[in-house]
Design a protein around this motif. Structure first.
Motif, PDB file in Angstrom:
ATOM      1  N   ILE A   6       0.829  -1.178  -0.050  1.00 51.34           N
ATOM      2  CA  ILE A   6       0.144   0.075   0.131  1.00 51.34           C
ATOM      3  C   ILE A   6       0.895   1.259  -0.082  1.00 51.34           C
ATOM      4  CG2 ILE A   6      -2.011   1.157   1.167  1.00 51.34           C
ATOM      5  CD1 ILE A   6      -2.569  -1.382   2.363  1.00 51.34           C
ATOM      6  N   ASP A   7       1.421   1.743  -1.253  1.00 50.04           N
ATOM      7  CA  ASP A   7       2.179   2.631  -1.255  1.00 50.04           C
ATOM      8  C   ASP A   7       1.724   3.996  -1.456  1.00 50.04           C
ATOM      9  OD1 ASP A   7       1.650   2.123  -4.013  1.00 50.04           O
ATOM     10  OD2 ASP A   7       3.447   1.674  -4.760  1.00 50.04           O
ATOM     11  N   SER A   8       0.571   4.085  -1.879  1.00 50.12           N
ATOM     12  CA  SER A   8      -0.152   5.369  -1.931  1.00 50.12           C
ATOM     13  C   SER A   8      -1.612   5.503  -1.808  1.00 50.12           C
ATOM     14  CB  SER A   8       0.041   5.834  -3.520  1.00 50.12           C
ATOM     15  OG  SER A   8      -0.607   4.762  -4.323  1.00 50.12           O
ATOM     16  N   PHE A   9      -2.303   6.449  -1.634  1.00 49.93           N
ATOM     17  CA  PHE A   9      -3.733   6.297  -1.345  1.00 49.93           C
ATOM     18  C   PHE A   9      -4.252   5.701  -2.632  1.00 49.93           C
ATOM     19  CE2 PHE A   9      -2.521   9.692   1.538  1.00 49.93           C
ATOM     20  CZ  PHE A   9      -3.229   9.149   2.560  1.00 49.93           C
ATOM     21  N   ASP A  10      -3.946   5.692  -3.735  1.00 52.25           N
ATOM     22  CA  ASP A  10      -4.318   4.895  -5.290  1.00 52.25           C
ATOM     23  C   ASP A  10      -4.338   3.330  -4.769  1.00 52.25           C
ATOM     24  OD1 ASP A  10      -5.116   7.397  -6.283  1.00 52.25           O
ATOM     25  OD2 ASP A  10      -3.481   7.436  -7.689  1.00 52.25           O
ATOM     26  N   SER A  11      -3.375   2.842  -4.236  1.00 54.94           N
ATOM     27  CA  SER A  11      -3.079   1.599  -4.070  1.00 54.94           C
ATOM     28  C   SER A  11      -3.986   1.027  -2.809  1.00 54.94           C
ATOM     29  CB  SER A  11      -1.961   1.227  -3.824  1.00 54.94           C
ATOM     30  OG  SER A  11      -1.110   1.587  -2.812  1.00 54.94           O
ATOM     31  N   ALA A  12      -4.294   1.928  -1.940  1.00 54.89           N
ATOM     32  CA  ALA A  12      -5.185   1.843  -0.868  1.00 54.89           C
ATOM     33  C   ALA A  12      -6.677   1.620  -1.434  1.00 54.89           C
ATOM     34  CB  ALA A  12      -5.077   2.664   0.239  1.00 54.89           C
ATOM     35  N   PHE A  40     -12.793  -4.613   4.975  1.00 56.01           N
ATOM     36  CA  PHE A  40     -13.732  -3.825   4.629  1.00 56.01           C
ATOM     37  C   PHE A  40     -13.882  -2.521   5.391  1.00 56.01           C
ATOM     38  CE2 PHE A  40     -15.248  -8.259   4.298  1.00 56.01           C
ATOM     39  CZ  PHE A  40     -15.095  -8.492   3.035  1.00 56.01           C
ATOM     40  N   SER A  41     -12.909  -2.154   5.909  1.00 56.37           N
ATOM     41  CA  SER A  41     -12.690  -0.738   6.529  1.00 56.37           C
ATOM     42  C   SER A  41     -11.821  -0.109   5.937  1.00 56.37           C
ATOM     43  CB  SER A  41     -12.084  -1.139   8.098  1.00 56.37           C
ATOM     44  OG  SER A  41     -11.650  -0.006   8.849  1.00 56.37           O
ATOM     45  N   GLY A  42     -12.534   0.988   5.267  1.00 56.75           N
ATOM     46  CA  GLY A  42     -11.673   1.804   4.503  1.00 56.75           C
ATOM     47  C   GLY A  42     -10.830   2.745   5.187  1.00 56.75           C
ATOM     48  N   LEU A  43     -11.180   3.279   6.456  1.00 56.02           N
ATOM     49  CA  LEU A  43     -10.459   3.977   6.982  1.00 56.02           C
ATOM     50  C   LEU A  43      -9.173   3.139   7.648  1.00 56.02           C
ATOM     51  CD1 LEU A  43      -9.961   6.741   8.502  1.00 56.02           C
ATOM     52  CD2 LEU A  43     -11.352   5.892  10.430  1.00 56.02           C
ATOM     53  N   GLY A  44      -9.239   1.898   8.169  1.00 57.12           N
ATOM     54  CA  GLY A  44      -8.228   1.077   8.453  1.00 57.12           C
ATOM     55  C   GLY A  44      -7.231   1.011   7.464  1.00 57.12           C
ATOM     56  N   ILE A  45      -7.785   0.450   6.120  1.00 64.27           N
ATOM     57  CA  ILE A  45      -6.725   0.562   5.047  1.00 64.27           C
ATOM     58  C   ILE A  45      -5.827   1.622   4.615  1.00 64.27           C
ATOM     59  CG2 ILE A  45      -6.494  -0.238   2.802  1.00 64.27           C
ATOM     60  CD1 ILE A  45      -9.062  -2.300   3.166  1.00 64.27           C
ATOM     61  N   VAL A  49      -1.477   3.098   4.596  1.00 62.15           N
ATOM     62  CA  VAL A  49      -0.439   3.743   3.383  1.00 62.15           C
ATOM     63  C   VAL A  49       0.930   3.681   3.817  1.00 62.15           C
ATOM     64  CG1 VAL A  49      -0.140   5.667   1.898  1.00 62.15           C
ATOM     65  CG2 VAL A  49      -2.393   4.706   2.488  1.00 62.15           C
ATOM     66  N   GLY A  50       1.788   3.272   3.208  1.00 61.79           N
ATOM     67  CA  GLY A  50       3.366   3.208   3.408  1.00 61.79           C
ATOM     68  C   GLY A  50       3.826   1.799   3.818  1.00 61.79           C
ATOM     69  N   HIS A  51       2.923   1.131   3.879  1.00 56.18           N
ATOM     70  CA  HIS A  51       3.350  -0.185   4.563  1.00 56.18           C
ATOM     71  C   HIS A  51       2.986  -1.365   3.474  1.00 56.18           C
ATOM     72  CE1 HIS A  51       2.810   2.097   7.997  1.00 56.18           C
ATOM     73  NE2 HIS A  51       3.705   1.183   8.542  1.00 56.18           N
ATOM     74  N   ILE A  52       3.758  -2.402   3.418  1.00 58.47           N
ATOM     75  CA  ILE A  52       3.578  -3.598   2.819  1.00 58.47           C
ATOM     76  C   ILE A  52       2.665  -4.564   3.943  1.00 58.47           C
ATOM     77  CG2 ILE A  52       4.517  -5.849   1.899  1.00 58.47           C
ATOM     78  CD1 ILE A  52       6.956  -4.059   0.913  1.00 58.47           C
ATOM     79  N   VAL A  53       1.573  -5.142   3.217  1.00 53.36           N
ATOM     80  CA  VAL A  53       0.605  -5.742   4.422  1.00 53.36           C
ATOM     81  C   VAL A  53       0.383  -7.305   3.747  1.00 53.36           C
ATOM     82  CG1 VAL A  53      -0.532  -3.610   4.879  1.00 53.36           C
ATOM     83  CG2 VAL A  53      -1.450  -5.116   3.092  1.00 53.36           C
ATOM     84  N   THR A  54      -0.294  -8.169   4.482  1.00 52.14           N
ATOM     85  CA  THR A  54      -0.490  -9.345   4.023  1.00 52.14           C
ATOM     86  C   THR A  54      -2.235  -9.658   4.290  1.00 52.14           C
ATOM     87  OG1 THR A  54       1.588 -10.288   5.111  1.00 52.14           O
ATOM     88  CG2 THR A  54      -0.379 -11.909   4.909  1.00 52.14           C
ATOM     89  N   VAL A  55      -2.765  -9.766   3.076  1.00 52.38           N
ATOM     90  CA  VAL A  55      -4.133  -9.791   2.878  1.00 52.38           C
ATOM     91  C   VAL A  55      -4.514 -11.254   2.976  1.00 52.38           C
ATOM     92  CG1 VAL A  55      -6.057  -9.675   1.112  1.00 52.38           C
ATOM     93  CG2 VAL A  55      -4.271  -8.032   1.037  1.00 52.38           C
ATOM     94  N   ASN A  56      -5.450 -11.715   3.825  1.00 48.03           N
ATOM     95  CA  ASN A  56      -5.647 -13.067   4.073  1.00 48.03           C
ATOM     96  C   ASN A  56      -7.213 -13.251   4.159  1.00 48.03           C
ATOM     97  OD1 ASN A  56      -5.578 -15.709   5.068  1.00 48.03           O
ATOM     98  ND2 ASN A  56      -5.566 -15.119   7.350  1.00 48.03           N
ATOM     99  N   PRO A  57      -7.604 -13.968   3.025  1.00 52.56           N
ATOM    100  CA  PRO A  57      -9.179 -14.214   2.831  1.00 52.56           C
ATOM    101  C   PRO A  57      -9.511 -15.466   3.937  1.00 52.56           C
ATOM    102  CG  PRO A  57      -7.971 -14.969   1.051  1.00 52.56           C
ATOM    103  CD  PRO A  57      -7.164 -14.538   1.696  1.00 52.56           C
ATOM    104  N   LEU A  58     -10.677 -15.413   4.658  1.00 51.31           N
ATOM    105  CA  LEU A  58     -10.862 -16.195   5.697  1.00 51.31           C
ATOM    106  C   LEU A  58     -12.350 -16.896   4.838  1.00 51.31           C
ATOM    107  CD1 LEU A  58     -10.146 -14.285   8.855  1.00 51.31           C
ATOM    108  CD2 LEU A  58      -8.691 -16.017   7.719  1.00 51.31           C
ATOM    109  N   THR A  59     -12.291 -17.955   4.581  1.00 49.64           N
ATOM    110  CA  THR A  59     -13.591 -18.766   4.109  1.00 49.64           C
ATOM    111  C   THR A  59     -13.235 -20.146   4.181  1.00 49.64           C
ATOM    112  OG1 THR A  59     -15.241 -19.034   2.554  1.00 49.64           O
ATOM    113  CG2 THR A  59     -12.828 -18.439   1.793  1.00 49.64           C
TER     114      THR A  59
END
Length: 83
Positions: A6-12, A40-45, A49-59
């Protein structure tokens, strides 16, 4: 789990829009260090910004998880190619 920069607001915004497609179908955790943010939290995401994150789908639905991963990787590849 998938890494995402998430290197920018566009990528967020791109991540938020992507996760919204799965709202009500699966749970998505965005992990940054010891923080776990609801996918699903826009504010949280936006706060990541400025971080590399891990996306984990739970199903429990393996087909849905597979589709999520494939579409996410395509979206990320398009982003890296400037599309």
């Amino acid at each position: 789990m998938i890494s995402y920069n998430i290197d920018s607001f566009d990528s967020a915004k791109r991540l938020i829009d992507f996760c919204d497609k799965y709202k009500g179908k699966i749970q998505i955790d965005i992990i940054c260090g010891r923080q776990i943010i609801d996918g699903f939290s826009g504010l949280g995401i936006y706060s990541l910004v400025g971080h590399i994150v891990t996306v984990n789908p739970l199903t429990g639905n393996h087909e849905c998880a597979k589709k999520f991963r494939e579409e996410f990787l395509k979206m990320n590849e398009r982003r890296e190619n400037g599309d």
